[in-house]
Design a protein around this motif. Structure first.
Motif, mmCIF file in Angstrom:
data_model
loop_
_atom_site.group_PDB
_atom_site.id
_atom_site.type_symbol
_atom_site.label_atom_id
_atom_site.label_comp_id
_atom_site.label_asym_id
_atom_site.label_seq_id
_atom_site.Cartn_x
_atom_site.Cartn_y
_atom_site.Cartn_z
ATOM 1 N N ALA A 24 -17.362 11.427 -2.799
ATOM 2 C CA ALA A 24 -16.305 11.008 -2.127
ATOM 3 C C ALA A 24 -15.950 12.292 -1.315
ATOM 4 C CB ALA A 24 -15.662 9.573 -1.971
ATOM 5 N N LEU A 25 -16.665 13.088 -0.877
ATOM 6 C CA LEU A 25 -15.512 14.625 0.619
ATOM 7 C C LEU A 25 -15.783 14.110 1.761
ATOM 8 C CD1 LEU A 25 -16.844 17.312 -1.360
ATOM 9 C CD2 LEU A 25 -15.076 16.429 -1.909
ATOM 10 N N TYR A 26 -15.080 14.090 2.275
ATOM 11 C CA TYR A 26 -15.030 13.321 3.947
ATOM 12 C C TYR A 26 -15.898 14.134 4.478
ATOM 13 C CZ TYR A 26 -10.434 12.191 2.022
ATOM 14 O OH TYR A 26 -9.400 11.641 1.783
ATOM 15 N N ALA A 37 -11.308 7.100 -0.466
ATOM 16 C CA ALA A 37 -10.847 8.178 -1.539
ATOM 17 C C ALA A 37 -9.581 8.609 -0.590
ATOM 18 C CB ALA A 37 -12.004 9.323 -0.773
ATOM 19 N N ARG A 69 0.998 6.607 -6.014
ATOM 20 C CA ARG A 69 -0.647 7.613 -6.341
ATOM 21 C C ARG A 69 -0.675 9.153 -5.676
ATOM 22 N NH1 ARG A 69 -4.077 3.583 -2.443
ATOM 23 N NH2 ARG A 69 -4.888 1.784 -4.182
ATOM 24 N N LYS A 70 0.150 9.012 -5.485
ATOM 25 C CA LYS A 70 0.591 10.663 -5.381
ATOM 26 C C LYS A 70 0.822 11.534 -6.920
ATOM 27 C CE LYS A 70 3.312 10.566 -1.739
ATOM 28 N NZ LYS A 70 4.993 10.626 -0.909
ATOM 29 N N ALA A 99 -6.487 6.638 -2.417
ATOM 30 C CA ALA A 99 -6.493 6.916 -3.799
ATOM 31 C C ALA A 99 -5.790 8.139 -3.158
ATOM 32 C CB ALA A 99 -8.021 7.595 -4.286
ATOM 33 N N SER A 100 -5.777 9.152 -2.673
ATOM 34 C CA SER A 100 -4.892 10.280 -1.721
ATOM 35 C C SER A 100 -3.475 9.743 -1.497
ATOM 36 C CB SER A 100 -5.756 11.516 -1.108
ATOM 37 O OG SER A 100 -6.751 12.023 -1.990
ATOM 38 N N ALA A 101 -3.190 8.841 -1.765
ATOM 39 C CA ALA A 101 -2.008 8.346 -1.549
ATOM 40 C C ALA A 101 -1.618 7.469 -0.059
ATOM 41 C CB ALA A 101 -1.027 8.789 -2.087
ATOM 42 N N VAL A 102 -2.442 8.555 0.826
ATOM 43 C CA VAL A 102 -3.043 8.274 2.736
ATOM 44 C C VAL A 102 -3.092 6.822 3.028
ATOM 45 C CG1 VAL A 102 -3.370 9.057 4.796
ATOM 46 C CG2 VAL A 102 -2.770 10.461 2.556
ATOM 47 N N GLY A 151 1.034 3.966 -2.774
ATOM 48 C CA GLY A 151 0.589 6.081 -2.452
ATOM 49 C C GLY A 151 2.525 6.382 -3.126
ATOM 50 N N PHE A 178 -8.022 11.327 -8.299
ATOM 51 C CA PHE A 178 -9.174 10.820 -8.588
ATOM 52 C C PHE A 178 -10.921 11.084 -8.069
ATOM 53 C CE2 PHE A 178 -11.758 6.966 -8.144
ATOM 54 C CZ PHE A 178 -11.938 6.026 -9.297
ATOM 55 N N PHE A 189 -6.834 18.257 1.990
ATOM 56 C CA PHE A 189 -6.571 16.738 3.033
ATOM 57 C C PHE A 189 -4.848 16.341 2.142
ATOM 58 C CE2 PHE A 189 -6.143 12.497 2.885
ATOM 59 C CZ PHE A 189 -6.423 11.914 4.274
ATOM 60 N N PRO A 190 -4.836 16.351 1.041
ATOM 61 C CA PRO A 190 -3.951 15.974 -0.309
ATOM 62 C C PRO A 190 -2.598 16.830 0.325
ATOM 63 C CG PRO A 190 -5.360 15.703 -1.630
ATOM 64 C CD PRO A 190 -6.296 16.932 -0.439
ATOM 65 N N THR A 245 -19.253 4.886 2.031
ATOM 66 C CA THR A 245 -19.396 6.978 1.124
ATOM 67 C C THR A 245 -17.905 6.561 0.482
ATOM 68 O OG1 THR A 245 -18.768 7.643 2.633
ATOM 69 C CG2 THR A 245 -21.401 7.414 2.280
ATOM 70 N N GLU A 246 -17.095 5.478 0.281
ATOM 71 C CA GLU A 246 -16.265 5.674 -0.132
ATOM 72 C C GLU A 246 -15.178 6.300 0.208
ATOM 73 O OE1 GLU A 246 -17.535 6.058 -4.696
ATOM 74 O OE2 GLU A 246 -16.422 4.258 -4.332
ATOM 75 N N GLN A 247 -15.244 7.430 1.658
ATOM 76 C CA GLN A 247 -14.194 8.363 2.047
ATOM 77 C C GLN A 247 -12.670 7.771 2.125
ATOM 78 O OE1 GLN A 247 -16.086 10.956 5.004
ATOM 79 N NE2 GLN A 247 -18.228 9.947 4.783
ATOM 80 N N LEU A 267 -1.392 18.855 3.125
ATOM 81 C CA LEU A 267 -1.295 18.425 4.805
ATOM 82 C C LEU A 267 -0.593 17.160 4.479
ATOM 83 C CD1 LEU A 267 -2.350 19.621 6.565
ATOM 84 C CD2 LEU A 267 -3.926 18.382 7.470
ATOM 85 N N HIS A 268 -0.941 16.659 3.470
ATOM 86 C CA HIS A 268 0.022 15.255 4.200
ATOM 87 C C HIS A 268 1.269 15.038 3.170
ATOM 88 C CE1 HIS A 268 -2.844 12.785 6.848
ATOM 89 N NE2 HIS A 268 -4.151 13.639 6.229
ATOM 90 N N HIS A 269 0.458 15.444 1.647
ATOM 91 C CA HIS A 269 2.412 14.786 0.928
ATOM 92 C C HIS A 269 3.192 16.092 0.884
ATOM 93 C CE1 HIS A 269 0.827 11.089 0.723
ATOM 94 N NE2 HIS A 269 -0.474 11.702 0.214
ATOM 95 N N ILE A 314 0.519 -0.960 -0.055
ATOM 96 C CA ILE A 314 -0.396 -0.191 0.062
ATOM 97 C C ILE A 314 1.048 1.671 0.229
ATOM 98 C CG2 ILE A 314 -0.360 0.291 2.156
ATOM 99 C CD1 ILE A 314 -3.015 1.302 1.735
ATOM 100 N N ASP A 315 2.131 1.271 0.834
ATOM 101 C CA ASP A 315 2.522 2.762 1.204
ATOM 102 C C ASP A 315 3.715 2.829 -0.696
ATOM 103 O OD1 ASP A 315 1.958 3.287 3.038
ATOM 104 O OD2 ASP A 315 3.077 1.865 4.132
ATOM 105 N N SER A 351 -3.691 -4.878 1.037
ATOM 106 C CA SER A 351 -3.663 -3.748 1.161
ATOM 107 C C SER A 351 -4.758 -2.702 0.660
ATOM 108 C CB SER A 351 -2.175 -3.444 0.468
ATOM 109 O OG SER A 351 -1.949 -3.760 -0.668
ATOM 110 N N ARG A 399 -10.131 18.780 -5.138
ATOM 111 C CA ARG A 399 -9.113 17.789 -4.548
ATOM 112 C C ARG A 399 -8.300 16.989 -5.598
ATOM 113 N NH1 ARG A 399 -12.330 14.185 -0.631
ATOM 114 N NH2 ARG A 399 -12.424 13.149 -2.563
#
Ligand SMILES: Nc1ncnc2c1ncn2[C@@H]1O[C@H](COP(=O)(O)OP(=O)(O)O)[C@@H](O)[C@H]1O
Ligand SMILES: [Mg+2]
Lengths: 266, 282
Positions: A113-115, B152, A102-103, B155-158, A99, A107, A126-127, B147-149, A129-131, A95-96, B7, A176
C-alpha cells in the motif's frame, strides 16, 4: 498507559492463551468477534503481546490474519470484544484521538500500500513530514536514507512504487512503518515475495528492533522458518479461532490434527 | 461506537452499507430506489460532517490545498475557457436571430452580457468541472481506496478526511468562481466577436451598452453561487471515491458515478440558487 520497559525477552514457552493482565501488554485482543455480512471471520480471538516480544501469527490464507491486524490498528471495528493498546480500549475513539495512538504504531500492509503518486523516498518521508514537523529538511533526508538502508532499498530511493517489484515494495513499506520509531509493529507477511537472503535480512532487522527498542511485534507469516527465527511465541489460526499458541516446540509436540497437518505442509 | 464507525475511513459498514450500493442509481432487487437514495444521502451527510470536523481543526494541510488548487485550476481552465467561448458564440448568434425578429436589436449586447454572466457562464463552468474534476477526483481517490492507500494514510495517524477530502473540496469551492470568471470572459469576447462580424461594433461599445442599466453588484451573486457548485462537485467526488469497493471495476464505477451525480446535483442546485438569488437580491 504505563509501560514496563525492562521486561526481558519473553521466554518462548509461555502458556497459551495468556489472559491480559492489564498494563503489561502493549497489545491485548480480548474475545474479539468479526463478521463480514454472513461470513464469520474471527470467532472470539484472545491474544496479547508485550514490548520486546514477537508473536508470529500463522494460518491458511483467508482465515482472517489480515483482518486481525486491521482490527488492532483500528481500520476495522470488532463486532464484539475489545482491543487494548497499552491498556487503552480503542473502541469508539475519534479518528484524531486514535491518531495519537497510531503514531506509536507501525503497520506493514500485505500488499505494501505505498502511495503510488510519491517516490520511494517520499513514501518513507510521509509520516515524518506529518508528525515530525520540527525536523529540518536535511535531517529528514538523513533519516529517510537511514531507514531505506535498514531495509536495503537505498538504491531505489528516487523510483516510483510502480517501478519496483512487490518484494521491494514490501521492504519500502517496512521502512515507512518504522519511520516514527513505533513501539508496536504489525507486519502482514513481511517476507512474502522476497528472496531467501532479503528475507533473512528482514528477520535480522526484526530481531534487532525487538532487542534494541523493545518493540512489540505481531508478524503474520507463512514462513515457518522465519517464524521460528524471530518469534518468541507462535499462534496458529483456523476457522476464526486460535488453535494453538506457544513455542515452536509446543506446536511440534501438539496432538491437534490441524496443527500436525499444518506443520507437515510447511 | 458511532464516532468510531464513522471515523475509520470509508470502508466502515456505516459508510458502505453494501458493496452493490456504490453506483447509486443501479437498483438493488431487494431494496427500493427511494430507500437506497435515502441511505446514500444519509451516508453523504455523515461523510460531510466528518470532513467539516476535520477541516476546522488543526493540523491544516496547506501544502496539499495549494497542490489541489493548482491541479484543479490548471486541468479545468482550458476546457472552461473553450466551453465559455463556444457558448458565447452560440448565444450571440441565437440572440441576434431572435431579437432582430422582435425588433429589439439595440438590446443585443445587454442580452448577451446578461445571459452569459447570469446563467450560462456559471452553469457551463459547473458542468465542465463536474466532468473533468469530478472524474479526476473520483478515480484518484477510488484507486487509492481499493489499493489500501487511504488505509495506509490512516494507519500513519493522518486523517484522510482532512488530508484528502477537505483539501479537494475547499479547492473546488475556491476555484469555481475563478473558473467562472474565465468562462464569462471568453464568452463575452467571443460574443462580441460574433456580433462584430455581422456589423461593426467596438468591444468598448459592446461592453458599455451591455452593462447599461445594471451595476457590478448584480453580477456578484451569480458568480459566487458557483462556490456551491464547487462544494457539490468536491463533496460528491470525494465521497464516491472514498467509499469505493471492488477493485478496478469499482474505480471505474466511482468515476462514472461522481460525474453523473455531481452534474445532476449541480443542475438541481442551480434551480434552487437562481430562485434564492431572485428572492434575496431583487
Ligand atoms: N472488507 C471486507 N469485506 C468483506 N469481506 C472481507 C473484508 N476483509 C476481509 N474479508 C474476508 O475475510 C476473510 C479473511 O481475510 P484476510 O484477513 O485477508 O485473510 P488472511 O488470513 O489471508 O489474511 C476472507 O474470506 C475475506 O474475504
Ligand atoms: Mg492476509
Amino acid at each position: 498507559m504505563s509501560t514496563i520497559n525492562q521486561i526481558p525477552i519473553q521466554t518462548a514457552a509461555k502458556r497459551p492463551g495468556a489472559e491480559g493482565n492489564g498494563s503489561a501488554a502493549a497489545i491485548a485482543v480480548e474475545n474479539v468477534h468479526k463478521s463480514f455480512g454472513s461470513q464469520k471471520v474471527l470467532n472470539g480471538i484472545n491474544l496479547d503481546v508485550k514490548r520486546g516480544e514477537t508473536l508470529a501469527v500463522l494460518g491458511r490464507s483467508g482465515t482472517g490474519k489480515s483482518v486481525l491486524l486491521r482490527l488492532i490498528i483500528g481500520l476495522e471495528t470488532p463486532d464484539s470484544g475489545s482491543i487494548l493498546i497499552h491498556g487503552q480500549d480503542i473502541a469508539g475513539l475519534a479518528i484524531d484521538r486514535m491518531g495519537e495512538i497510531r503514531k506509536k504504531m507501525g503497520f506493514l500492509f500485505q500488499h505494501a500500500a505505498l502511495y503510488d503518486s510519491l517516490t520511494v523516498e517520499e513514501n518513507v518521508a510521509f509520516p515524518l513530514l506529518h508528525h515530525k514537523k520540527e525536523m529540518s529538511k536535511s535531517d529528514r533526508a538523513v533519516r529517510v536514507k537511514e531507514l531505506l538502508a535498514e531495509v536495503g532499498m537505498e538504491a531505489a530511493r528516487a523510483k516510483m512504487p510502480s517501478d519496483i517489484s512487490g518484494g521491494m515494495q514490501k521492504r519500502v513499506g517496512l521502512a515507512r512503518a518504522m519511520a516514527l520509531e513505533p513501539d508496536i509493529l504489525l507486519l502482514d507477511e513481511p517476507t512474502a515475495g522476497l528472496d531467501p537472503i532479503s528475507s533473512g535480512e528482514i528477520d535480522d532487522l526484526v530481531l534487532k528492533l525487538q532487542q534494541e527498542h523493545q518493540v512489540a511485534f505481531i508478524v503474520v507469516t507463512h514462513d515457518l522458518h522465519s517464524a521460528k527465527a524471530i518469534a518468541s511465541r507462535l499462534a496458529l489460526l483456523d476457522k476464526g479461532n486460535v488453535v494453538i499458541q506457544g513455542s515452536f516446540e509446543d506446536l511440534q509436540k501438539s496432538e491437534i490434527e490441524f496443527v500436525r497437518e499444518f506443520l507437515k505442509h510447511s | 461506537m458511532i464516532d468510531h464507525s464513522v471515523s475509520a475511513a470509508a470502508n466502515m459498514p456505516v459508510l458502505v452499507p453494501e458493496p452493490s450500493t456504490v453506483p447509486v442509481p443501479a437498483a438493488l432487487p431487494n431494496k427500493g430506489l427511494i430507500t437506497q437514495f435515502l441511505e446514500w444521502f444519509g451516508d453523504l451527510g455523515i461523510f460531510f460532517w466528518n470532513v467539516l470536523r476535520a477541516a476546522v481543526t488543526p493540523p491544516f494541510e496547506f501544502r496539499e490545498l495549494f497542490r489541489q488548487l493548482d491541479e484543479i485550476g490548471s486541468m479545468s481552465l482550458p476546457l472552461v475557457a473553450l466551453a465559455g467561448a463556444a457558448t458565447g458564440i452560440v448565444l450571440s448568434m441565437e440572440a441576434r436571430f431572435s431579437l432582430t425578429r422582435f425588433g429589439a436589436k439595440s438590446l443585443l449586447p445587454a442580452a448577451i452580457v446578461f445571459s452569459i454572466i447570469h446563467e450560462t457562464g456559471p452553469i457551463i463552468t459547473g458542468l465542465v468541472v463536474s466532468g473533468r474534476v469530478g472524474a479526476g477526483i473520483g478515480a484518484e481517490l477510488a484507486s487509492m481506496k481499493v489499493t489500501e492507500q487511504i488505509d495506509a494514510i490512516e494507519a500513519s495517524a493522518v486523517n484522510p478526511y482532512r488530508l484528502l477530502a477537505a483539501t479537494r473540496i475547499l479547492a473546488c469551492i475556491l476555484m469555481l468562481p475563478l473558473l467562472t470568471l474565465a468562462a464569462d470572459f471568453s464568452g463575452l469576447i467571443m460574443g462580441w466577436v460574433t456580433q462584430a462580424l455581422s456589423e461593426p461594433l467596438s468591444f468598448h461599445q459592446f461592453i458599455n451598452s451591455g452593462f447599461k442599466g445594471s451595476d457590478f453588484s448584480d453580477f456578484l451573486p451569480p458568480t459566487f453561487k458557483t462556490m456551491v457548485f464547487g462544494l457539490i462537485i468536491g463533496l460528491i467526488a470525494c465521497f464516491q471515491g472514498m467509499r469505493t469497493q471492488g477493485g478496478a471495476a469499482g474505480v471505474g464505477r466511482a468515476a462514472t458515478s461522481s460525474v453523473v451525480l455531481s452534474s445532476l446535483f449541480v443542475i438541481l442546485a442551480d434551480v434552487v440558487l437562481v430562485k434564492l438569488i431572485i428572492i434575496l437580491f431583487p
